[in-house]
Scaffold this motif. Structure first.
Motif, mmCIF file in Angstrom:
data_model
loop_
_atom_site.group_PDB
_atom_site.id
_atom_site.type_symbol
_atom_site.label_atom_id
_atom_site.label_comp_id
_atom_site.label_asym_id
_atom_site.label_seq_id
_atom_site.Cartn_x
_atom_site.Cartn_y
_atom_site.Cartn_z
ATOM 1 N N SER A 274 19.716 41.062 37.824
ATOM 2 C CA SER A 274 20.903 41.449 37.067
ATOM 3 C C SER A 274 20.607 42.756 36.354
ATOM 4 O O SER A 274 19.447 43.114 36.118
ATOM 5 C CB SER A 274 21.294 40.362 36.062
ATOM 6 N N LYS B 149 17.365 37.197 36.856
ATOM 7 C CA LYS B 149 18.435 36.309 36.436
ATOM 8 C C LYS B 149 17.846 35.019 35.866
ATOM 9 O O LYS B 149 16.818 34.530 36.331
ATOM 10 C CB LYS B 149 19.346 35.974 37.619
ATOM 11 N N GLN C 203 22.059 31.846 35.737
ATOM 12 C CA GLN C 203 22.672 33.037 36.320
ATOM 13 C C GLN C 203 22.492 33.094 37.831
ATOM 14 O O GLN C 203 23.357 33.587 38.542
ATOM 15 C CB GLN C 203 22.059 34.294 35.688
ATOM 16 N N TYR D 69 25.304 31.443 39.080
ATOM 17 C CA TYR D 69 26.556 31.831 38.423
ATOM 18 C C TYR D 69 27.047 30.735 37.470
ATOM 19 O O TYR D 69 28.251 30.578 37.267
ATOM 20 C CB TYR D 69 27.647 32.134 39.456
ATOM 21 N N ASP E 13 27.857 29.288 33.957
ATOM 22 C CA ASP E 13 28.096 29.707 32.577
ATOM 23 C C ASP E 13 29.193 28.823 31.999
ATOM 24 O O ASP E 13 29.580 27.812 32.591
ATOM 25 C CB ASP E 13 28.459 31.196 32.509
ATOM 26 N N ARG F 246 36.152 33.748 38.502
ATOM 27 C CA ARG F 246 35.318 34.781 37.895
ATOM 28 C C ARG F 246 35.515 36.118 38.601
ATOM 29 O O ARG F 246 36.046 36.177 39.714
ATOM 30 C CB ARG F 246 33.847 34.367 37.934
ATOM 31 N N ASN F 247 35.021 37.177 37.956
ATOM 32 C CA ASN F 247 35.214 38.530 38.484
ATOM 33 C C ASN F 247 33.897 39.251 38.710
ATOM 34 O O ASN F 247 33.863 40.477 38.775
ATOM 35 C CB ASN F 247 36.089 39.347 37.535
ATOM 36 N N ASP F 248 32.775 38.504 38.834
ATOM 37 C CA ASP F 248 31.464 39.136 38.956
ATOM 38 C C ASP F 248 30.736 38.750 40.237
ATOM 39 O O ASP F 248 29.517 38.862 40.325
ATOM 40 C CB ASP F 248 30.594 38.776 37.750
ATOM 41 N N PHE F 249 31.487 38.306 41.246
ATOM 42 C CA PHE F 249 30.839 37.917 42.493
ATOM 43 C C PHE F 249 30.507 39.166 43.295
ATOM 44 O O PHE F 249 31.365 40.000 43.560
ATOM 45 C CB PHE F 249 31.756 37.000 43.300
ATOM 46 N N LYS F 250 29.234 39.280 43.714
ATOM 47 C CA LYS F 250 28.769 40.454 44.457
ATOM 48 C C LYS F 250 28.703 40.108 45.937
ATOM 49 O O LYS F 250 28.100 39.118 46.341
ATOM 50 C CB LYS F 250 27.401 40.903 43.951
ATOM 51 N N THR G 177 31.806 44.188 43.811
ATOM 52 C CA THR G 177 32.006 43.150 42.821
ATOM 53 C C THR G 177 33.445 42.672 42.923
ATOM 54 O O THR G 177 34.382 43.460 42.761
ATOM 55 C CB THR G 177 31.702 43.660 41.399
ATOM 56 N N ASN H 213 36.660 39.395 42.673
ATOM 57 C CA ASN H 213 37.168 38.183 42.033
ATOM 58 C C ASN H 213 37.010 37.017 43.010
ATOM 59 O O ASN H 213 37.331 37.138 44.197
ATOM 60 C CB ASN H 213 38.641 38.342 41.660
#
Length: 990
Positions: A344, A362, A366, A369, A371, A394-398, A403, A405
């Motif tokens: 990260s 991470k 993390q 994912y 949280d 979520r909006n942090d998926f790689k 990146t 949603n």
């Protein structure tokens, strides 16, 4: 009355409403029936089950449409749901009585949450309060069948089914409506699919809703019940919100799972859009800051550029990735990238006052994912297991460097299940076991399912993070640390604790990452224990920096160095500078190296640099310089010598300290031995999956099985009679104990093979014969031929060349003579005995179709290959190191020159001759050619030449005399051996 838009309007119509197009003034539709007494011939009113499911087709006659619904009701567990279909679309209502919430799931995948108590749709399944908790209606209440004031109307056929017809006139105060309710049940004589005595077939509602004192709205509905069942499939998720639907405002009823700091798992990634299934194995340890990831890379992906199986080990202590091709065995050392799944980005402030980005490992959550954005959905089945399901949008998926949603739906094993894996002991009471993760990306057709197997929340053994292939033999230092003490059976169960603490102590004492401590093992004997391992050199400095090509740092340079020929040299200057150097620029054309305290990532603080490149440290400024291998070895030795290497082991009732007493680097590493040692295994008898505990005299690591055998036969401190080899780790255990002396001590142990010294392998057997019946050296009570052979090999009074073994009488005869030395008359038939003569050819390495150029060779003709080998071995005093045998004319050339003696001999091709190089003494020990230094003399060159010629003539004469005497003493004739001599010189060689 106010109603919700969308699906709720439809639901209300299913119950009993549907406004007609006309409004009229009249009295209520009917007069409610009261005080009705059943007739003497009326059947009893049907009793309905507490659990049912049914499909309802509702015909709203006065509004010209039909809707259908699937209704599920579980009165025992206080659950209800309704799924409706109209105009090709599906809507769903889920009634959460336990948490007083009603969920509306819409066709577009959205979800609305309302308070169940205040929602108008609570009339569907009821809103009773039972014991202070909201509860559904009874069964008849849900179906709106009243059990009083009903009038039996007789029997009639509905949809061809014989039914009992009931009618009542009633009012519904909540809707201010009066209506006639006709309902039809199968007769008790009619066999229905549900197997229940009577099930509903149809309900007809006809009446009016009072809008004012004078205004009523008429309605007329039909409800047909189809496929009525009295059970609900236990694997069904009908009482849950639809999979992948996130409901904002949902109450959190179960804590989000919390993972421990270390775990191991295998994942299966299913990507339906690509029709692809991939697998990966992960080892994660937050304490050691290490991650290992085994997978198959995508085509043309650096640093592999192939799709062979790969293993990546990420060391977040240094920021280095060790990338190993498991097929080719190649290893490439690179910096960890920000696209790595386990890394990260941490945003900090640089010296320039602008954002700076560094990588970090991470956390356990993390990596998955996990949280606080997750909410608990309920329980579903995954892989035939009941799982607790959590969902998050979520909006942090790689994905592929982007990146995005995405919706994550996570399945964890329910508390009612217990998992027992093969990695260790897992206590399910305080452990959340991930089973599956479903990912759906919004806006693009991408979804993936991650099936997670063999999840174990334990520290992986450091042997799983093996990077030894990334370093040459010169970059490794093996070691063995000795601990005195009592290591009985009660202590040995703590072996993993000893190993874990030992690794930690080495890391702390030397100031290096645990990854530089490889090949570890902790072996215990009764009165001492050994911690063995290998120290590695530090990785190249350049691998700690990420290259940003064509860029330079624009804001701050702290030091400039000229005449630097390589970027790797510039990296060395950076990591050894007297300030915290986090980045550098290198310009190869001008050979200028500039160092900086600033940290950058992804070019955030850099500008165009032309032919120059910028290198940014992967980790932050907290990184400490790494010592080299020699310094690490010195620190470790000092820690042991000063008494600082102490293991404090916590037992059940007390803590015991074990202080290291000794450290040595006299430990063999694989690759240092002569590869010709493979021949030593012929001297051992293998027993698979066996071992003898508590008889280890020495432990070596990193060896192949043949190297282990070579170490046994070459052992100088004690007589090595057996060894054990652990295939998984390459550990080698040498022992003086010969298992044939006490076979009961041999035990089973999967993965370890026992090799017992087979002394008979050095001998050729002649069955049913005896040669040594008159020998003065006799051992009785010997009931194993291998023991008799060992007596011969270890005998010191004279060179034992053969033995007779008589099995039935347990007698062993040791002799000076070889069967080749005995005339045929001396070999006697003896059914009870077998003769064994030494097999000399096994002491030599064979090289086909080669011939050594002669240097003071002794040449004998008329010998067999076995006789030639014997002649070389018998001439120990002459130091015969090699012989050549030419089969076309049975010529035997004996030489004191070893093939390994560089510069002393020349090897040339030959069509008929082979070379045999001495490898072992007759007792099995590795042969070492004697070093012969030329003695100084006062002779001139010419005198030496004359002397040499005279010595050749004298040698030939003496050799002939010796052979004649030898043959007479052995009762042999010249015809028996057919030995002749001839002179060979450089000019006469073929």
């Amino acid at each position: 009355m106010a109603v919700h838009t969308g699906v709720s309007n439809w639901v209300l119509t299913v119950v009993c409403l549907g406004l007609s197009a006309s409004v009229f003034s009249q009295a209520p539709y009917c007069t409610p029936t009261t005080g009705v007494t059943p007739g003497p011939n009326d059947p009893p009113f049907p009793q309905l089950p507490q659990t049912f499911q049914t499909r309802i087709e509702a015909t709203i006659q006065d509004k010209n449409y039909t809707v259908s619904a699937e209704e599920y009701y579980d009165g025992n567990n206080n659950k209800a749901t309704l799924t409706m279909y109209k105009a090709g679309e599906q809507f769903k209502l889920i009634f959460d009585y336990a948490n007083d919430q009603l969920f509306y799931a819409y066709p577009d995948g959205s979800c609305k949450v309302d308070n169940l108590t205040n929602d108008n749709n609570n009339i569907l399944f009821g809103n009773n309060v039972n014991g202070g908790k909201i509860h559904v209606f009874t069964t008849t209440g849900v179906l709106h069948f009243l059990q009083q004031n009903q009038i039996y109307m007789g029997r009639t056929a509905i949809r061809g089914v014989q039914c009992d017809h009931w009618r009542t006139c009633t009012t519904w105060n909540a809707l201010n409506a009066t209506f006639t309710l006709d309902y039809y049940f199968t007769t008790q004589q009619w066999v229905n699919p549900a197997g229940w005595p009577q099930i509903p077939v149809r309900a007809e509602v006809k009446g009016s809703q009072k809008m004012s004192d004078t205004v009523y709205v008429p309605f007329h509905h039909y409800y047909d019940y189809v496929n009525f069942r009295v059970e609900i499939d236990a694997t069904s998720d009908v009482f849950l919100t639809p999979p992948g639907v996130v409901c904002p405002g949902r109450k959190q009823t179960r804590p989000v799972p919390s993972l421990k700091g270390a775990y191991i798992y295998r994942e299966e990634i299913v990507a339906p859009i690509n029709n692809a299934i991939t697998e990966a194995d992960v080892w994660y340890d937050d304490l050691y800051k290490l991650v290992r990831y085994d997978y198959r890379p995508q085509p043309n992906t650096p640093p592999y550029y192939n799709t062979d199986a790969a293993s990546e080990i990420h060391d977040f202590n240094t920021g280095i990735s060790y990338n190993m091709d498991k097929t080719m065995g190649n290893c490439t050392i690179t910096p960890i990238t920000n696209t790595s799944f386990d890394a990260s980005i941490n945003v900090t402030t640089s010296l320039s006052g602008k954002p700076s980005f560094v990588l970090q490992m991470k956390s356990p959550g993390q990596l998955f994912y996990l949280d606080n954005s997750y909410t608990f959905e309920g329980q579903r089945f995954a892989r035939d297991m009941v799982c607790d399901v959590f969902i998050s949008k979520r909006n942090d998926f790689k994905l592929g460097g982007l990146t995005l949603n995405a919706t994550f739906q996570f399945f964890f094993l329910a508390k009612s299940y217990t998992e027992k894996n093969n990695e260790g002991n897992i206590d399910q009471k305080d452990t959340d076991i991930p089973i599956r993760l479903d990912i759906t990306v919004s806006g693009i057709p991408y979804s993936a399912r991650y099936n997670i197997y063999d999840f174990s929340q334990e520290h992986p053994e450091l042997t799983k993070f093996d990077i030894r292939t990334c370093f040459d033999i010169d970059d490794k230092t093996p070691f063995k640390i000795t601990f005195p003490g009592t290591f009985d059976a009660k202590v040995r169960v703590y072996r993993e604790v000893f190993l874990f603490q030992s690794i930690t102590l080495v890391s702390e004492a030397t100031g290096v990452s645990p990854l530089r401590v490889q090949g570890v093992d902790f072996q215990m004997e009764y009165d001492q224990a050994f911690f063995v391992g290998t120290l590695l050199e530090k990785a190249p400095s350049i691998s700690k920096f990420r290259k940003i090509q064509g860029k330079v740092l624009q804001y701050h340079n702290d030091k400039t160095i000229s005449y630097v020929s390589l970027a790797s040299d510039c990296a060395d200057y950076c990591v050894t500078s007297n300030f915290t150097c986090n980045s550098f620029d290198y310009c190869p054309q001008s050979q200028v190296c500039t160092l900086s305290r600033s940290h950058t990532e992804d070019g955030t603080l850099v500008g165009t640099g032309g032919s120059c490149d910028h290198y940014s440290r992967t980790l932050g400024s907290a990184f400490r310089p790494e010592p080299d291998l020699q310094t690490v070895w010195e620190k470790l030795r000092n820690a042991v010598v000063r008494g600082l290497f102490v293991l404090n082991i916590q037992y059940d009732t007390a803590t015991v300290a074990y202080k290291a007493s000794d450290i040595t680097s006299s430990v063999s590493l694989g690759g240092q031995r002569d590869p010709s040692s493979t021949g030593t295994l012929q001297h051992f008898r293998a027993m698979h999956n066996k071992y003898v505990p508590n008889y280890d005299d020495d432990i070596e690591t990193g060896l192949s099985v043949d190297d282990c055998g070579a170490a046994c036969v070459a052992e100088e401190v004690f007589v090595c009679n057996s060894f054990e080899y652990e295939w998984k780790t390459g550990r080698c255990f040498l022992s003086h104990f010969h298992p044939d002396d006490d076979p009961k001590k041999i035990q089973n142990n999967n993965g370890i093979d026992l090799y017992i010294r087979d002394y008979t392998s050095k001998f050729n057997m002649q069955k049913g014969t005896t040669v040594l019946s008159s020998s003065p050296v006799i051992y009785q009570g010997i009931y194993d031929v291998n023991e008799c052979a060992k007596l011969c090999v270890d005998y010191h009074e004279f060179p034992c060349k053969s033995f007779d073994y008589c099995d039935e009488i347990g007698t062993c005869f040791i002799g000076k003579v070889h069967v080749l030395d005995v005339p045929k008359s001396g070999i006697k038939v003896s059914p009870q005995c077998d003769h064994y003569s030494r097999q000399y050819i096994d002491d030599f390495q064979h090289y086909k179709r080669k011939l050594m150029k002669m240097v003071d060779d002794r040449v004998i003709t008329g010998l067999s290959l076995a006789e030639c080998a014997k002649a070389c071995v018998d001439q120990e005093a002459s130091g015969c190191a090699t012989f050549s045998y030419c089969g076309n004319y049975t010529e035997c050339r004996l030489s004191g020159v070893s093939l390994s003696s560089a510069g002393q001999s020349t090897v040339q091709a030959s069509a008929y001759c082979d070379i045999y190089s001495r490898k072992y003494f007759p007792n099995g020990k590795v042969y070492t050619a004697p070093v012969k230094a030329p003695a100084p003399s006062g002779y001139s060159g010419g005198a030496m030449a004359g002397l040499a010629l005279g010595m050749i003539v004298l040698g030939v004469i003496l050799a002939a005399v010796v052979v004649v005497i030898y043959l007479k003493a052995s009762n042999k004739t010249m015809d028996d051996m057919k030995i002749s001599f001839k002179r060979m010189d450089e000019n006469s060689e073929s």
